[in-house]
Design a protein around this motif. Structure first.
Motif, mmCIF file in Angstrom:
data_model
loop_
_atom_site.group_PDB
_atom_site.id
_atom_site.type_symbol
_atom_site.label_atom_id
_atom_site.label_comp_id
_atom_site.label_asym_id
_atom_site.label_seq_id
_atom_site.Cartn_x
_atom_site.Cartn_y
_atom_site.Cartn_z
ATOM 1 N N HIS A 161 80.045 52.534 26.702
ATOM 2 C CA HIS A 161 78.774 53.108 26.929
ATOM 3 C C HIS A 161 78.746 54.684 26.527
ATOM 4 O O HIS A 161 77.487 54.919 26.610
ATOM 5 C CB HIS A 161 78.393 52.651 28.300
ATOM 6 C CG HIS A 161 78.379 51.323 28.708
ATOM 7 N ND1 HIS A 161 77.341 50.442 28.127
ATOM 8 C CD2 HIS A 161 79.133 50.600 29.442
ATOM 9 C CE1 HIS A 161 77.690 49.191 28.692
ATOM 10 N NE2 HIS A 161 78.675 49.044 29.374
ATOM 11 N N ALA A 162 79.906 55.286 26.429
ATOM 12 C CA ALA A 162 80.037 56.453 26.330
ATOM 13 C C ALA A 162 81.185 56.619 25.477
ATOM 14 O O ALA A 162 82.152 57.228 25.795
ATOM 15 C CB ALA A 162 79.778 57.419 27.392
ATOM 16 N N ALA A 183 87.567 51.217 30.267
ATOM 17 C CA ALA A 183 86.702 50.295 29.424
ATOM 18 C C ALA A 183 85.055 50.756 29.312
ATOM 19 O O ALA A 183 84.549 50.542 28.343
ATOM 20 C CB ALA A 183 86.921 49.047 29.753
ATOM 21 N N ALA A 184 84.713 50.879 30.571
ATOM 22 C CA ALA A 184 83.080 51.454 30.581
ATOM 23 C C ALA A 184 82.871 52.463 29.882
ATOM 24 O O ALA A 184 82.110 52.507 29.344
ATOM 25 C CB ALA A 184 82.775 51.377 31.903
ATOM 26 N N GLN A 220 70.247 42.670 24.428
ATOM 27 C CA GLN A 220 71.041 42.586 25.638
ATOM 28 C C GLN A 220 72.004 43.904 25.892
ATOM 29 O O GLN A 220 72.038 44.485 27.025
ATOM 30 C CB GLN A 220 71.895 41.115 25.836
ATOM 31 C CG GLN A 220 70.687 40.398 26.193
ATOM 32 C CD GLN A 220 71.475 39.103 25.922
ATOM 33 O OE1 GLN A 220 72.324 38.674 25.020
ATOM 34 N NE2 GLN A 220 71.275 37.929 26.670
ATOM 35 N N MET A 221 72.491 44.239 24.796
ATOM 36 C CA MET A 221 73.516 45.477 24.745
ATOM 37 C C MET A 221 73.006 46.587 25.129
ATOM 38 O O MET A 221 73.386 47.545 25.988
ATOM 39 C CB MET A 221 74.128 45.462 23.311
ATOM 40 C CG MET A 221 75.409 44.528 22.919
ATOM 41 S SD MET A 221 76.188 44.599 21.513
ATOM 42 C CE MET A 221 74.982 44.206 20.249
ATOM 43 N N ASP A 222 71.586 46.740 24.561
ATOM 44 C CA ASP A 222 70.680 47.789 25.253
ATOM 45 C C ASP A 222 70.637 47.792 26.693
ATOM 46 O O ASP A 222 70.585 49.008 27.234
ATOM 47 C CB ASP A 222 69.529 48.154 24.314
ATOM 48 C CG ASP A 222 68.907 49.499 24.333
ATOM 49 O OD1 ASP A 222 69.568 50.436 24.035
ATOM 50 O OD2 ASP A 222 67.635 49.525 24.854
ATOM 51 N N ASP A 223 70.204 46.587 27.074
ATOM 52 C CA ASP A 223 70.003 46.691 28.426
ATOM 53 C C ASP A 223 71.108 47.023 29.297
ATOM 54 O O ASP A 223 70.967 47.755 30.275
ATOM 55 C CB ASP A 223 69.557 45.348 28.975
ATOM 56 C CG ASP A 223 68.157 44.631 28.144
ATOM 57 O OD1 ASP A 223 67.345 45.620 27.913
ATOM 58 O OD2 ASP A 223 67.804 43.545 28.296
ATOM 59 N N ASN A 224 72.303 46.408 28.890
ATOM 60 C CA ASN A 224 73.646 46.994 29.499
ATOM 61 C C ASN A 224 73.710 48.558 29.704
ATOM 62 O O ASN A 224 74.113 49.102 30.659
ATOM 63 C CB ASN A 224 74.805 46.159 28.862
ATOM 64 C CG ASN A 224 74.829 44.766 29.196
ATOM 65 O OD1 ASN A 224 74.243 44.235 30.034
ATOM 66 N ND2 ASN A 224 75.663 44.064 28.532
ATOM 67 N N ARG A 225 73.550 49.125 28.357
ATOM 68 C CA ARG A 225 73.889 50.437 28.307
ATOM 69 C C ARG A 225 72.949 51.291 29.196
ATOM 70 O O ARG A 225 73.254 52.280 29.751
ATOM 71 C CB ARG A 225 73.720 51.221 26.892
ATOM 72 C CG ARG A 225 73.943 52.238 26.620
ATOM 73 C CD ARG A 225 73.653 52.826 25.375
ATOM 74 N NE ARG A 225 72.173 52.882 25.062
ATOM 75 C CZ ARG A 225 71.551 54.082 25.858
ATOM 76 N NH1 ARG A 225 72.095 55.015 26.361
ATOM 77 N NH2 ARG A 225 70.057 54.091 25.597
ATOM 78 N N ARG A 226 71.764 50.920 29.458
ATOM 79 C CA ARG A 226 70.610 51.568 29.902
ATOM 80 C C ARG A 226 71.297 51.388 31.590
ATOM 81 O O ARG A 226 70.877 52.208 32.327
ATOM 82 C CB ARG A 226 69.217 51.015 29.604
ATOM 83 C CG ARG A 226 68.744 51.451 28.372
ATOM 84 C CD ARG A 226 67.187 50.786 28.181
ATOM 85 N NE ARG A 226 66.898 51.081 26.936
ATOM 86 C CZ ARG A 226 66.106 52.167 26.517
ATOM 87 N NH1 ARG A 226 65.834 52.972 27.691
ATOM 88 N NH2 ARG A 226 65.759 52.518 25.581
ATOM 89 N N ALA A 227 71.462 50.318 31.836
ATOM 90 C CA ALA A 227 71.636 50.068 33.345
ATOM 91 C C ALA A 227 72.935 50.698 33.593
ATOM 92 O O ALA A 227 72.911 51.610 34.790
ATOM 93 C CB ALA A 227 72.120 48.613 33.883
ATOM 94 N N ALA A 251 72.868 54.359 36.192
ATOM 95 C CA ALA A 251 73.538 54.419 37.515
ATOM 96 C C ALA A 251 74.602 55.428 37.334
ATOM 97 O O ALA A 251 74.849 56.298 38.207
ATOM 98 C CB ALA A 251 74.358 53.070 37.517
ATOM 99 N N TRP A 252 75.115 55.980 36.060
ATOM 100 C CA TRP A 252 75.832 56.946 36.111
ATOM 101 C C TRP A 252 75.142 58.162 36.209
ATOM 102 O O TRP A 252 75.635 59.309 37.193
ATOM 103 C CB TRP A 252 76.480 57.079 34.526
ATOM 104 C CG TRP A 252 77.823 56.247 34.397
ATOM 105 C CD1 TRP A 252 78.321 55.574 35.279
ATOM 106 C CD2 TRP A 252 78.242 56.138 33.073
ATOM 107 N NE1 TRP A 252 79.655 55.113 34.842
ATOM 108 C CE2 TRP A 252 79.592 55.298 33.172
ATOM 109 C CE3 TRP A 252 78.108 56.466 31.538
ATOM 110 C CZ2 TRP A 252 80.367 54.992 32.080
ATOM 111 C CZ3 TRP A 252 78.951 55.937 30.717
ATOM 112 C CH2 TRP A 252 79.846 55.115 30.970
#
Length: 483
Positions: A69-70, A64-65, A354-361, A365-366
């Motif tokens: 995000h990718a 799901a992640a 917020q969605m962009d913040d999530n993707r960046r985080a 980390a990846w």
């Protein structure tokens, strides 16, 4: 003729001593080249959360992640910073068209060819792995991932986790490797730790009809003295006798997360003594970066896997245990791919910011995880810790890319080394770089073990027969070719 002063009889004792020393070294080297599969990671999770289908659920979260995000192979390559990402398409439609062409064996021409093939191969293998076998090794944790709880609560969780293991065995849903981490055997926790061990194995044997999962291990944290390892071995001896298990069935893993795990009070290397104290049960040593750096008085802001103190500790582990056949494992990354914003059921959807913040985080980390895993692989550490399911895509991508990037050049070098060595053997001369040849062969053995390629793919790349690969010995292959 040259005159000498020593007769063959005078040299016999010295030569005999050398032969015995060489034999001992060769035996150690044979243990170091053991054919057993080493997992590429160990996932730690609190014992109170463990269920029979935990591995499958972790794979679903990882997928799901990845989808969020990718969503395509090019986006995943850009997130990780794979080589040549600037040549890959940015639109999803273009990425899908390129993926379809690569699936059909139609590699693009030009500078995008090699990066596209690598990124597509890594992405495909990651997707397959997460759907088929998302977790290779899982540790049911009664230490840091569990915390300090009332005694009756830990008793109940130990029994419940054991029953879930039995259910997983019956359903065939457990990872290939499994174990538990108990609390340290220091004065404060020793009785609690051994009670948990007793309850867990007693409940497991009762629920499973006397069976254990294969390669089951007990991880001992914060080791500071060989007596702690001996005490664990004593407890396992007693449990195996009481429960009718084969002697030595339960393995031990040592956590190296204190300076005392590395060096004794007089400055001697402590690790071999800790391994000896396990009386043949010890199969691995895992590095704990954060407890170790804290013990070295490194402040929290600078505690990370790439700290020089960690490099030193890992290298001491390698040197101390070289040729022992024990698996070495790196520690965990300190930043997890967790999105800071979550949409609540029935609440407002996330904003674009917020969605962009999530993707960046998550992507940040990846990329950190990818770099840590690549750094470990380059240093000769083929296993490490994962603490969150969203780390799994980066873990597997780093492993697969590490092997796939260098496969063509390494295969060519290996073929050349085998040919040169075989010619030297036939001619009666000496090929003096057999160690490099073994290192090249080990690259493919590790790649197969890690799932980066199949045995058939490795055989095709190297020109070796599957039986030659299974020999796991450069010298044996050369001898076979020379004959």
């Amino acid at each position: 003729m040259f005159q000498t002063s020593l007769s063959p009889e005078a040299l016999r004792g010295a030569l005999s001593r050398l032969r015995s020393g060489h034999s001992a070294f060769d035996r150690a080297g044979a243990r170091g080249a053991a054919a057993a599969r080493q997992p590429v990671h160990t996932v730690y999770g609190g014992a109170h959360l463990f269920k029979a289908d935990t591995a499958r659920k972790l794979g679903a979260v990882a997928l799901a992640a990845l989808a969020e995000h990718a969503p395509d192979f090019a986006a995943f390559a850009r997130a990780l910073g794979l080589p040549g990402v600037d040549e890959l398409p940015e639109g999803r439609a273009e990425a899908a068209a390129l993926a379809a062409a690569l699936d059909a064996g139609e590699a693009p021409a030009g500078p995008a060819s090699a990066p596209a093939r690598l990124a597509h191969a890594v992405h495909a293998r990651v997707l397959d792995k997460l759907g088929r076998e998302p977790v290779e090794d899982l540790r049911i944790d009664f230490e840091d991932g569990y915390g300090v709880r009332p005694g009756h609560e830990e008793d109940a969780h130990a029994a419940a986790a054991a029953r879930e293991v039995a259910l997983g065995m019956a359903a065939g849903g457990l990872p290939p490797f499994l174990g538990i981490r108990v609390k340290p055997l220091g004065e404060a926790c020793a009785e609690r730790s051994l009670r948990t061990l007793d309850i867990f194995f007693t409940a497991l044997v009762a629920a499973s009809g006397g069976a254990l999962p294969p390669a089951f291990a007990v991880t001992l944290p914060k080791v500071v003295a060989p007596e702690q390892v001996s005490a664990l071995a004593d407890a396992l001896d007693a449990l195996e006798r009481a429960l009718g298990l084969p002697g030595g069935a339960i393995r031990i893993e040592l956590m190296v997360e204190t300076p005392a795990s590395l060096f004794g009070p007089r400055g001697e290397i402590a690790l071999p003594g800790l391994v000896e104290a396990a009386r043949g049960r010890c199969v691995a040593a895992h590095f704990g970066a954060y407890d170790y750096t804290a013990s070295c008085d490194v402040t929290a802001a600078h505690q990370h896997l790439a700290h020089p103190a960690c490099d030193f500790a890992r290298h001491v582990m390698q040197v101390a245990l070289a040729g022992s056949g024990l698996w070495l494992s790196d520690g965990a990354s300190n930043i997890l791919p967790v999105a800071p914003h979550r949409a609540r059921p029935g609440g407002a959807p996330l904003t674009p910011q917020q969605m962009d913040d999530n993707r960046r985080a998550v992507v940040g980390a990846w990329r950190l995880k990818y770099g840590h895993v690549r750094r470990a692989l380059e240093s000769g550490y083929y296993q490490g810790w994962d603490l969150h399911p969203a780390e799994l895509p980066a873990r597997y991508a780093a492993v697969y890319a590490f092997f796939l990037e260098g496969v063509d050049a390494t295969a060519e070098r290996l073929r050349s080394f085998i040919e040169r060595a075989a010619r030297a053997t036939v001619a009666g001369t000496v090929f003096d770089d057999a160690a490099t040849g073994q290192g090249l062969l080990n690259f493919f053995l590790r790649a197969v073990s890690a799932g980066a390629m199949t045995e058939g793919e490795a055989a095709e790349r190297t020109g070796l027969a599957p039986d030659e690969l299974r020999d796991r010995s450069f010298q044996a292959i050369v001898a076979r070719r020379s004959a």
